[in-house]
Design a protein around this motif. Structure first.
Motif, PDB file in Angstrom:
ATOM      1  N   ARG A   3     -19.011 -20.296 -46.262  1.00 38.90           N
ATOM      2  CA  ARG A   3     -17.955 -20.327 -45.252  1.00 38.90           C
ATOM      3  C   ARG A   3     -18.489 -20.848 -43.919  1.00 38.90           C
ATOM      4  O   ARG A   3     -17.807 -21.610 -43.219  1.00 38.90           O
ATOM      5  CB  ARG A   3     -17.339 -18.934 -45.092  1.00 38.90           C
ATOM      6  CG  ARG A   3     -16.471 -18.514 -46.279  1.00 38.90           C
ATOM      7  CD  ARG A   3     -16.020 -17.059 -46.169  1.00 38.90           C
ATOM      8  NE  ARG A   3     -15.200 -16.664 -47.287  1.00 38.90           N
ATOM      9  CZ  ARG A   3     -13.867 -16.640 -47.299  1.00 38.90           C
ATOM     10  NH1 ARG A   3     -13.195 -16.997 -46.205  1.00 38.90           N
ATOM     11  NH2 ARG A   3     -13.197 -16.258 -48.359  1.00 38.90           N
ATOM     12  N   VAL A  43     -12.892 -18.130 -52.376  1.00 41.27           N
ATOM     13  CA  VAL A  43     -13.404 -19.413 -51.907  1.00 41.27           C
ATOM     14  C   VAL A  43     -12.350 -20.494 -52.100  1.00 41.27           C
ATOM     15  O   VAL A  43     -12.105 -21.319 -51.213  1.00 41.27           O
ATOM     16  CB  VAL A  43     -14.702 -19.780 -52.655  1.00 41.27           C
ATOM     17  CG1 VAL A  43     -15.121 -21.209 -52.342  1.00 41.27           C
ATOM     18  CG2 VAL A  43     -15.810 -18.806 -52.284  1.00 41.27           C
ATOM     19  N   PHE A  52      -9.683 -20.035 -49.519  1.00 38.86           N
ATOM     20  CA  PHE A  52     -10.206 -20.399 -48.201  1.00 38.86           C
ATOM     21  C   PHE A  52     -10.094 -21.904 -47.975  1.00 38.86           C
ATOM     22  O   PHE A  52      -9.603 -22.365 -46.935  1.00 38.86           O
ATOM     23  CB  PHE A  52     -11.656 -19.937 -48.109  1.00 38.86           C
ATOM     24  CG  PHE A  52     -12.425 -20.438 -46.927  1.00 38.86           C
ATOM     25  CD1 PHE A  52     -12.024 -20.162 -45.636  1.00 38.86           C
ATOM     26  CD2 PHE A  52     -13.601 -21.169 -47.115  1.00 38.86           C
ATOM     27  CE1 PHE A  52     -12.760 -20.606 -44.542  1.00 38.86           C
ATOM     28  CE2 PHE A  52     -14.340 -21.619 -46.038  1.00 38.86           C
ATOM     29  CZ  PHE A  52     -13.918 -21.340 -44.746  1.00 38.86           C
TER      30      PHE A  52
END
Length: 211
Positions: A59, A123, A126
């Motif tokens: 991230r 993920v 995101f």
């Protein structure tokens, strides 16, 4: 004294940059801890001490990408005064990055989680949210074109957003498959040749679509 597990002289930003390149090239699933630590020049305890783990590192690497190589769309919208020039520059600036031989090919945000396990849905979500933000920004820039009188009020803004957003993401995939900047430019030229058609078309009522 250095934190436990962290090598003396540890350069966090340099290590993060190298991790970004690994994730960009391999994707989240494909980037192993061994490959990441080797590229970063640290051991596994150091990675966890400095970044909190693989997903937290990813991230942070994505945020670094978004502030550097992934900032081409923002640059295009900032530098170009008309909506048409802004969208054209968006495609060309990004294509130049996607096909840069000194960088991993394609877009990190588009390509890093095309495959994922159920445990890594966070993920995937995101990155999907980041892509949605980019598309929303494109939509807003086109709407500004209407406000500024560059596009007629009846212009198919939703169609233009979907089309140019899809072209942008498609350029990333083509670059990953080995397309050169010249080949990507042919696609961009064809896409921009469609601008007047979209500007003249009355938007379709897509709310009635089913299936």
């Amino acid at each position: 004294m250095s934190p436990r597990g962290r090598p003396r002289g540890f350069d966090r930003e340099a290590a993060l940059t190298r991790a970004m390149h690994v994730f960009w090239e391999r994707g989240y699933e494909g980037a192993s801890l061994a490959e990441l630590t080797a590229a970063m020049g640290i051991n596994s305890p150091s990675l966890y001490a400095a970044f909190g783990g693989k997903e937290a590192l990813f991230r942070e690497a994505v945020r670094l990408y978004g502030a550097t190589h992934g900032a081409m769309t923002e640059r295009a919208f900032r530098e170009q005064h008309s909506a048409r020039d802004a969208v054209g520059a968006m495609l060309r600036y990004n294509a130049a990055t996607y096909a840069d031989p000194d960088l991993p090919s394609g877009c990190m945000i588009v390509l890093s989680a095309t495959n994922y396990t159920p445990s890594n849905e966070g993920v995937r979500d995101f990155l999907a949210a980041l892509r949605k933000e980019d598309i929303d920004g494109l939509r807003q820039r086109l709407r500004q074109g209407v406000t500024d009188g560059e596009l007629p009020e009846h212009a198919d803004i939703e169609g233009m957003t979907a089309f140019y957003g899809t072209v942008l993401h498609g350029l990333s995939i083509q670059a990953r498959d080995g397309a050169s900047l010249e080949e990507l430019t042919v696609v961009i030229d064809a896409a921009m040749a469609c601008w007047d058609r979209f500007a003249q078309v009355v938007p379709v009522d897509r709310t009635s679509w089913t299936g």
